[in-house]
Design a protein around this motif. Structure first.
Motif, PDB file in Angstrom:
ATOM      1  N   ASP A   1      -3.238  -3.743  15.246  1.00  0.00           N
ATOM      2  CA  ASP A   1      -3.967  -3.445  16.477  1.00  0.00           C
ATOM      3  C   ASP A   1      -4.235  -4.688  17.304  1.00  0.00           C
ATOM      4  OD1 ASP A   1      -3.988  -0.811  15.737  1.00  0.00           O
ATOM      5  OD2 ASP A   1      -6.076  -0.795  15.068  1.00  0.00           O
ATOM      6  N   THR A   2      -4.493  -5.817  16.681  1.00  0.00           N
ATOM      7  CA  THR A   2      -4.807  -7.035  17.422  1.00  0.00           C
ATOM      8  C   THR A   2      -3.570  -7.853  17.755  1.00  0.00           C
ATOM      9  OG1 THR A   2      -5.210  -8.281  15.386  1.00  0.00           O
ATOM     10  CG2 THR A   2      -7.110  -7.236  16.428  1.00  0.00           C
ATOM     11  N   GLU A   3      -2.440  -7.521  17.153  1.00  0.00           N
ATOM     12  CA  GLU A   3      -1.227  -8.297  17.389  1.00  0.00           C
ATOM     13  C   GLU A   3      -0.848  -8.288  18.867  1.00  0.00           C
ATOM     14  OE1 GLU A   3       3.215  -7.472  16.151  1.00  0.00           O
ATOM     15  OE2 GLU A   3       2.025  -8.123  14.437  1.00  0.00           O
ATOM     16  N   GLY A   4      -0.895  -7.137  19.496  1.00  0.00           N
ATOM     17  CA  GLY A   4      -0.551  -7.046  20.912  1.00  0.00           C
ATOM     18  C   GLY A   4      -1.526  -7.784  21.797  1.00  0.00           C
ATOM     19  N   LEU A   5      -2.776  -7.848  21.384  1.00  0.00           N
ATOM     20  CA  LEU A   5      -3.770  -8.560  22.173  1.00  0.00           C
ATOM     21  C   LEU A   5      -3.523 -10.060  22.145  1.00  0.00           C
ATOM     22  CD1 LEU A   5      -6.988  -6.666  21.068  1.00  0.00           C
ATOM     23  CD2 LEU A   5      -5.707  -6.388  23.196  1.00  0.00           C
ATOM     24  N   LEU A   6      -3.011 -10.558  21.060  1.00  0.00           N
ATOM     25  CA  LEU A   6      -2.813 -11.991  20.923  1.00  0.00           C
ATOM     26  C   LEU A   6      -1.508 -12.463  21.552  1.00  0.00           C
ATOM     27  CD1 LEU A   6      -3.975 -12.356  17.213  1.00  0.00           C
ATOM     28  CD2 LEU A   6      -5.270 -12.892  19.276  1.00  0.00           C
TER      29      LEU A   6
ATOM     30  N   ALA B   1      -8.681   2.460  -7.297  1.00  0.00           N
ATOM     31  CA  ALA B   1      -7.395   1.984  -6.777  1.00  0.00           C
ATOM     32  C   ALA B   1      -7.133   2.560  -5.390  1.00  0.00           C
ATOM     33  CB  ALA B   1      -6.271   2.366  -7.736  1.00  0.00           C
ATOM     34  N   GLU B   2      -7.510   3.811  -5.176  1.00  0.00           N
ATOM     35  CA  GLU B   2      -7.307   4.431  -3.861  1.00  0.00           C
ATOM     36  C   GLU B   2      -8.206   3.789  -2.808  1.00  0.00           C
ATOM     37  OE1 GLU B   2      -7.717   8.541  -5.000  1.00  0.00           O
ATOM     38  OE2 GLU B   2      -5.534   8.771  -5.170  1.00  0.00           O
ATOM     39  N   GLN B   3      -9.383   3.329  -3.202  1.00  0.00           N
ATOM     40  CA  GLN B   3     -10.245   2.594  -2.272  1.00  0.00           C
ATOM     41  C   GLN B   3      -9.608   1.257  -1.892  1.00  0.00           C
ATOM     42  OE1 GLN B   3     -13.982   2.358  -4.353  1.00  0.00           O
ATOM     43  NE2 GLN B   3     -14.540   4.470  -3.855  1.00  0.00           N
ATOM     44  N   ILE B   4      -8.968   0.618  -2.868  1.00  0.00           N
ATOM     45  CA  ILE B   4      -8.261  -0.637  -2.586  1.00  0.00           C
ATOM     46  C   ILE B   4      -7.109  -0.375  -1.632  1.00  0.00           C
ATOM     47  CG2 ILE B   4      -6.816  -2.456  -3.609  1.00  0.00           C
ATOM     48  CD1 ILE B   4      -8.605  -2.205  -6.132  1.00  0.00           C
ATOM     49  N   GLU B   5      -6.353   0.679  -1.874  1.00  0.00           N
ATOM     50  CA  GLU B   5      -5.247   1.031  -0.970  1.00  0.00           C
ATOM     51  C   GLU B   5      -5.752   1.282   0.448  1.00  0.00           C
ATOM     52  OE1 GLU B   5      -1.966   3.217  -3.811  1.00  0.00           O
ATOM     53  OE2 GLU B   5      -3.708   4.391  -3.180  1.00  0.00           O
ATOM     54  N   ALA B   6      -6.871   1.991   0.568  1.00  0.00           N
ATOM     55  CA  ALA B   6      -7.443   2.277   1.885  1.00  0.00           C
ATOM     56  C   ALA B   6      -7.880   0.987   2.580  1.00  0.00           C
ATOM     57  CB  ALA B   6      -8.614   3.239   1.757  1.00  0.00           C
ATOM     58  N   ALA B   7      -8.482   0.075   1.829  1.00  0.00           N
ATOM     59  CA  ALA B   7      -8.909  -1.202   2.407  1.00  0.00           C
ATOM     60  C   ALA B   7      -7.709  -2.018   2.874  1.00  0.00           C
ATOM     61  CB  ALA B   7      -9.730  -1.999   1.394  1.00  0.00           C
ATOM     62  N   LEU B   8      -6.638  -2.002   2.090  1.00  0.00           N
ATOM     63  CA  LEU B   8      -5.423  -2.721   2.493  1.00  0.00           C
ATOM     64  C   LEU B   8      -4.806  -2.098   3.745  1.00  0.00           C
ATOM     65  CD1 LEU B   8      -3.812  -3.370  -0.992  1.00  0.00           C
ATOM     66  CD2 LEU B   8      -4.811  -5.072   0.547  1.00  0.00           C
ATOM     67  N   GLU B   9      -4.831  -0.785   3.824  1.00  0.00           N
ATOM     68  CA  GLU B   9      -4.304  -0.110   5.015  1.00  0.00           C
ATOM     69  C   GLU B   9      -5.154  -0.436   6.238  1.00  0.00           C
ATOM     70  OE1 GLU B   9      -1.874   1.578   7.490  1.00  0.00           O
ATOM     71  OE2 GLU B   9      -1.416   1.314   5.367  1.00  0.00           O
ATOM     72  N   ASP B  10      -6.467  -0.490   6.074  1.00  0.00           N
ATOM     73  CA  ASP B  10      -7.357  -0.887   7.169  1.00  0.00           C
ATOM     74  C   ASP B  10      -7.034  -2.303   7.637  1.00  0.00           C
ATOM     75  OD1 ASP B  10      -8.621   1.563   7.035  1.00  0.00           O
ATOM     76  OD2 ASP B  10     -10.411   0.797   6.007  1.00  0.00           O
ATOM     77  N   ALA B  11      -6.780  -3.199   6.697  1.00  0.00           N
ATOM     78  CA  ALA B  11      -6.443  -4.583   7.046  1.00  0.00           C
ATOM     79  C   ALA B  11      -5.115  -4.636   7.794  1.00  0.00           C
ATOM     80  CB  ALA B  11      -6.376  -5.452   5.789  1.00  0.00           C
ATOM     81  N   ARG B  12      -4.123  -3.855   7.322  1.00  0.00           N
ATOM     82  CA  ARG B  12      -2.831  -3.801   8.033  1.00  0.00           C
ATOM     83  C   ARG B  12      -3.012  -3.276   9.446  1.00  0.00           C
ATOM     84  NH1 ARG B  12      -0.832  -0.880   3.614  1.00  0.00           N
ATOM     85  NH2 ARG B  12      -0.418  -2.365   1.997  1.00  0.00           N
ATOM     86  N   ALA B  13      -3.800  -2.216   9.588  1.00  0.00           N
ATOM     87  CA  ALA B  13      -4.031  -1.621  10.906  1.00  0.00           C
ATOM     88  C   ALA B  13      -4.735  -2.613  11.822  1.00  0.00           C
ATOM     89  CB  ALA B  13      -4.847  -0.341  10.772  1.00  0.00           C
TER      90      ALA B  13
END
Length: 122
Positions: free
Chosen positions: A89-94, A73-85
């Motif tokens: 991170d790309t929002e400003g570029l777009l 479950a903690e790996q899933i949380e980390a993957a979701l946090e990576d996706a959010r980041a």
């Protein structure tokens, strides 16, 4: 482990419950009721085929299976946090703005104007 597809949301509920050690605290953190958390954990235990926790004096204590699923479950949380980041991170570029500085002759050339044909600088 029993057969059946495990809903990752169930694992996220389990992670919160296991870390807090208390179903009421987990429910508050998840903006759920305690019975809703208990129901989700029961669903997960039925899919897994064995208990995830044992009742303790002041809450719950994970079983060995519960600890194994907590790590997943903690790996899933980390993957979701990576996706959010990544999205953040790309929002400003777009959606950013771009300022260009160009020489007089480059602008004149791009506009099809000879440098001495009335292009005013100022």
């Amino acid at each position: 482990m029993a057969s059946g597809r495990i809903d990752p949301a169930l694992l996220l509920v389990w992670a919160q419950a296991a870390r807090s050690g208390n179903l009421h605290v987990a429910a508050d953190a998840l903006f759920m009721t305690q019975p809703a958390v208990s129901h989700r954990l029961k669903q997960l235990q039925e899919l897994v085929g064995e208990p995830l926790y044992r009742r303790a004096r002041h809450g719950i204590a994970p079983t060995p299976m519960g600890l194994s699923l907590l790590r997943i479950a903690e790996q899933i949380e980390a993957a979701l946090e990576d996706a959010r980041a990544l999205c953040t991170d790309t929002e400003g570029l777009l959606r950013g703005s771009l300022a260009l500085i160009a020489s007089h002759s480059l602008v004149a050339g791009a506009c099809g104007i000879k440098c001495n044909d009335g292009l005013k600088t100022g």
